[in-house]
Design a protein around this motif. Structure first.
Motif, mmCIF file in Angstrom:
data_model
loop_
_atom_site.group_PDB
_atom_site.id
_atom_site.type_symbol
_atom_site.label_atom_id
_atom_site.label_comp_id
_atom_site.label_asym_id
_atom_site.label_seq_id
_atom_site.Cartn_x
_atom_site.Cartn_y
_atom_site.Cartn_z
ATOM 1 N N ASN A 1 -13.206 -100.670 -75.253
ATOM 2 C CA ASN A 1 -13.848 -99.354 -75.324
ATOM 3 C C ASN A 1 -15.346 -99.420 -75.614
ATOM 4 N N PHE A 2 -15.983 -100.569 -75.347
ATOM 5 C CA PHE A 2 -17.382 -100.739 -75.744
ATOM 6 C C PHE A 2 -18.326 -99.782 -75.013
ATOM 7 N N ARG A 3 -17.892 -99.226 -73.890
ATOM 8 C CA ARG A 3 -18.748 -98.291 -73.158
ATOM 9 C C ARG A 3 -18.820 -96.933 -73.846
ATOM 10 N N GLN A 4 -17.879 -96.657 -74.750
ATOM 11 C CA GLN A 4 -17.820 -95.376 -75.450
ATOM 12 C C GLN A 4 -18.544 -95.478 -76.798
ATOM 13 N N ALA A 5 -18.854 -94.319 -77.371
ATOM 14 C CA ALA A 5 -19.428 -94.295 -78.719
ATOM 15 C C ALA A 5 -18.349 -94.727 -79.710
ATOM 16 N N ILE A 6 -18.640 -95.714 -80.543
ATOM 17 C CA ILE A 6 -17.664 -96.241 -81.496
ATOM 18 C C ILE A 6 -18.269 -96.173 -82.895
ATOM 19 N N GLN A 7 -17.570 -95.521 -83.808
ATOM 20 C CA GLN A 7 -18.000 -95.429 -85.189
ATOM 21 C C GLN A 7 -17.183 -96.394 -86.050
ATOM 22 N N VAL A 8 -17.846 -97.104 -86.956
ATOM 23 C CA VAL A 8 -17.137 -98.033 -87.839
ATOM 24 C C VAL A 8 -16.114 -97.280 -88.688
ATOM 25 N N SER A 9 -16.442 -96.051 -89.087
ATOM 26 C CA SER A 9 -15.491 -95.263 -89.881
ATOM 27 C C SER A 9 -14.214 -94.983 -89.096
ATOM 28 N N HIS A 10 -14.356 -94.774 -87.789
ATOM 29 C CA HIS A 10 -13.175 -94.562 -86.946
ATOM 30 C C HIS A 10 -12.352 -95.843 -86.835
ATOM 31 N N LEU A 11 -13.016 -96.971 -86.686
ATOM 32 C CA LEU A 11 -12.312 -98.255 -86.606
ATOM 33 C C LEU A 11 -11.529 -98.512 -87.889
ATOM 34 N N ALA A 12 -12.155 -98.223 -89.026
ATOM 35 C CA ALA A 12 -11.490 -98.439 -90.315
ATOM 36 C C ALA A 12 -10.276 -97.532 -90.462
ATOM 37 N N ALA A 13 -10.437 -96.274 -90.071
ATOM 38 C CA ALA A 13 -9.315 -95.335 -90.160
ATOM 39 C C ALA A 13 -8.175 -95.747 -89.238
ATOM 40 N N MET A 14 -8.522 -96.320 -88.110
ATOM 41 C CA MET A 14 -7.520 -96.738 -87.128
ATOM 42 C C MET A 14 -6.575 -97.785 -87.713
ATOM 43 N N VAL A 15 -7.095 -98.643 -88.605
ATOM 44 C CA VAL A 15 -6.268 -99.699 -89.204
ATOM 45 C C VAL A 15 -5.984 -99.414 -90.680
ATOM 46 N N ASN A 16 -6.306 -98.179 -91.104
ATOM 47 C CA ASN A 16 -5.926 -97.689 -92.440
ATOM 48 C C ASN A 16 -6.548 -98.478 -93.584
ATOM 49 N N ILE A 17 -7.827 -98.797 -93.448
ATOM 50 C CA ILE A 17 -8.570 -99.422 -94.550
ATOM 51 C C ILE A 17 -9.929 -98.736 -94.653
ATOM 52 N N THR A 18 -10.683 -99.032 -95.691
ATOM 53 C CA THR A 18 -12.001 -98.434 -95.851
ATOM 54 C C THR A 18 -13.027 -99.178 -95.003
ATOM 55 N N PRO A 19 -14.116 -98.512 -94.627
ATOM 56 C CA PRO A 19 -15.191 -99.200 -93.884
ATOM 57 C C PRO A 19 -15.712 -100.426 -94.629
ATOM 58 N N ARG A 20 -15.806 -100.336 -95.948
ATOM 59 C CA ARG A 20 -16.292 -101.479 -96.723
ATOM 60 C C ARG A 20 -15.352 -102.673 -96.589
ATOM 61 N N THR A 21 -14.043 -102.422 -96.656
ATOM 62 C CA THR A 21 -13.067 -103.505 -96.505
ATOM 63 C C THR A 21 -13.105 -104.078 -95.094
ATOM 64 N N LEU A 22 -13.265 -103.210 -94.097
ATOM 65 C CA LEU A 22 -13.351 -103.687 -92.715
ATOM 66 C C LEU A 22 -14.575 -104.582 -92.524
ATOM 67 N N ASN A 23 -15.694 -104.182 -93.093
ATOM 68 C CA ASN A 23 -16.898 -105.011 -93.011
ATOM 69 C C ASN A 23 -16.660 -106.387 -93.636
ATOM 70 N N ARG A 24 -16.013 -106.388 -94.789
ATOM 71 C CA ARG A 24 -15.741 -107.655 -95.474
ATOM 72 C C ARG A 24 -14.797 -108.530 -94.661
ATOM 73 N N ARG A 25 -13.733 -107.948 -94.114
ATOM 74 C CA ARG A 25 -12.770 -108.727 -93.316
ATOM 75 C C ARG A 25 -13.431 -109.287 -92.050
ATOM 76 N N PHE A 26 -14.275 -108.488 -91.411
ATOM 77 C CA PHE A 26 -14.964 -108.941 -90.206
ATOM 78 C C PHE A 26 -15.904 -110.107 -90.524
ATOM 79 N N GLN A 27 -16.645 -109.965 -91.603
ATOM 80 C CA GLN A 27 -17.566 -111.037 -91.995
ATOM 81 C C GLN A 27 -16.821 -112.336 -92.232
ATOM 82 N N ALA A 28 -15.671 -112.257 -92.873
ATOM 83 C CA ALA A 28 -14.883 -113.456 -93.172
ATOM 84 C C ALA A 28 -14.305 -114.074 -91.909
#
Length: 348
Positions: free
Chosen positions: A253-280
């Motif tokens: 879906n990279f052609r569409q507008a993507i919000q990190v908050s939406h990604l986090a909600a999609m997997v039921n975690i907070t944006p902060r936790t998603l950022n940490r998991r991605f970094q790791a």
């Protein structure tokens, strides 16, 4: 001496292999970092250490009656970066029935972090080993009906030049993060192997080296739709299933507008936790991954040559051309126009 350790490639040898597929793979990877450098009088730096391995290290009787000498015994191979299964040239049923022991070693190495790749009917080896169940794959169109009848659990995409799917150790549960095996690639056969070869060379060595190989080998890599392989240099093996799910969503879906908050909600975690998991997992934040996927796709479109910067920005999800240009130059140290002039396939 090279400043890096060459990647280890094992090509599986077996009686009945198509000779040109075996030697073609050997040449393509062996001369990466060699041919281009010789042409330009630069230091030769082989990027791959390529070995042909057969059961017991026995000589290989190709389908064209050529006898090839193996470099080693596949039973002694404990690890590699890439395991290649070339085309079956003789009767598929005959070759598979005679190589039950070989299939065991393919399964064994698939349970390491090695990438696995097959060409044409070589996909039958992977399917027989159970490595393609529930995954996308491709093979030569002439074998599609047979493949579907024998391996109904495989999602065969016979119209695709190359397919790419994640592999998982059969001893690993979905929640086990201790081990993640590599990727599985299949090529449809014939010259599609060169598309696969360039894709794998880019995965290990980067776009510039892959382009060098395409030029030195006079390979036309414009055929087929490679949009789904945009992430090949980004999506490195890791064990975080949640991050993988988000990566796959971004890549689709990279052609569409993507919000990190939406990604986090999609997997039921907070944006902060998603950022940490991605970094790791992938050493970048989700927003950086989104940008990287878009830039990779933009590079591919520029290499095709026939695209304007305005339409390019729109095709990869940017409304603001200046913002896109700035991000592109930060990632590549070139403007889109400079990159197009340097790497466009029209210039080959």
């Amino acid at each position: 001496m090279p400043y890096f350790k060459p990647f280890k490639v094992i090509i599986v040898g077996f009686d009945g292999v198509l000779g040109s597929a075996l030697t073609g793979a050997l040449d393509l990877f062996s001369f990466t970092g060699v041919s281009w450098q010789r042409f330009l009088d630069e230091t030769v730096e082989p990027r791959f250490n390529v070995q042909i391995a057969s059961l017991g290290g026995a000589d290989i009787r190709c389908s064209n009656r050529l006898i090839m000498r193996a470099h080693g015994d596949i039973q002694e191979v404990t690890e590699c970066d890439l395991l290649l299964i070339p085309t079956i040239g003789d009767s598929i049923d005959k070759v598979l029935s005679q190589n039950a022991e070989l299939i065991k070693h393919i399964k064994r190495l698939a349970n390491t972090k090695a990438d696995i790749a097959s060409n044409c009917s070589g996909a039958f080896f992977l399917a027989k080993a159970g490595l393609l169940d529930g995954k996308v794959a491709t093979t030569h169109w002439g074998y599609a009906s047979k493949f579907k009848a024998e391996f109904p659990l495989v999602d065969l995409q016979e119209n695709q030049f190359v397919t790419h799917s994640k592999s998982r150790s059969k001893n690993e549960s979905e929640s086990d993060s201790a081990h993640q095996s590599g990727n599985i690639f299949c090529a449809a056969g014939g010259s599609a192997f060169y598309d696969l070869g360039l894709l794998l060379i880019e995965r290990y060595c980067g776009r510039e080296i892959s382009t060098q190989v395409a030029k030195t080998q006079i390979i036309d890599s414009k055929r087929g739709n490679q949009n789904s392989y945009t992430n090949v240099t980004l999506h490195k093996p890791h064990a975080d299933q949640l991050v993988q799910k988000v990566q796959e969503f971004i890549e689709e879906n990279f052609r569409q507008a993507i919000q990190v908050s939406h990604l986090a909600a999609m997997v039921n975690i907070t944006p902060r936790t998603l950022n940490r998991r991605f970094q790791a997992a992938v050493a970048m934040r989700p927003i950086e991954y989104i940008q990287a996927v878009r830039i990779e796709q933009a590079k591919r479109l520029l290499e095709l040559g026939d695209v304007t910067i305005k339409s390019l920005a729109e095709q990869v999800g940017y409304d603001d051309i200046s913002s896109f240009t700035r991000l592109f130059k930060r990632a590549t140290e070139l403007t889109p126009k400079e990159y197009q002039d340097k790497f466009s396939r029209l210039a080959i």
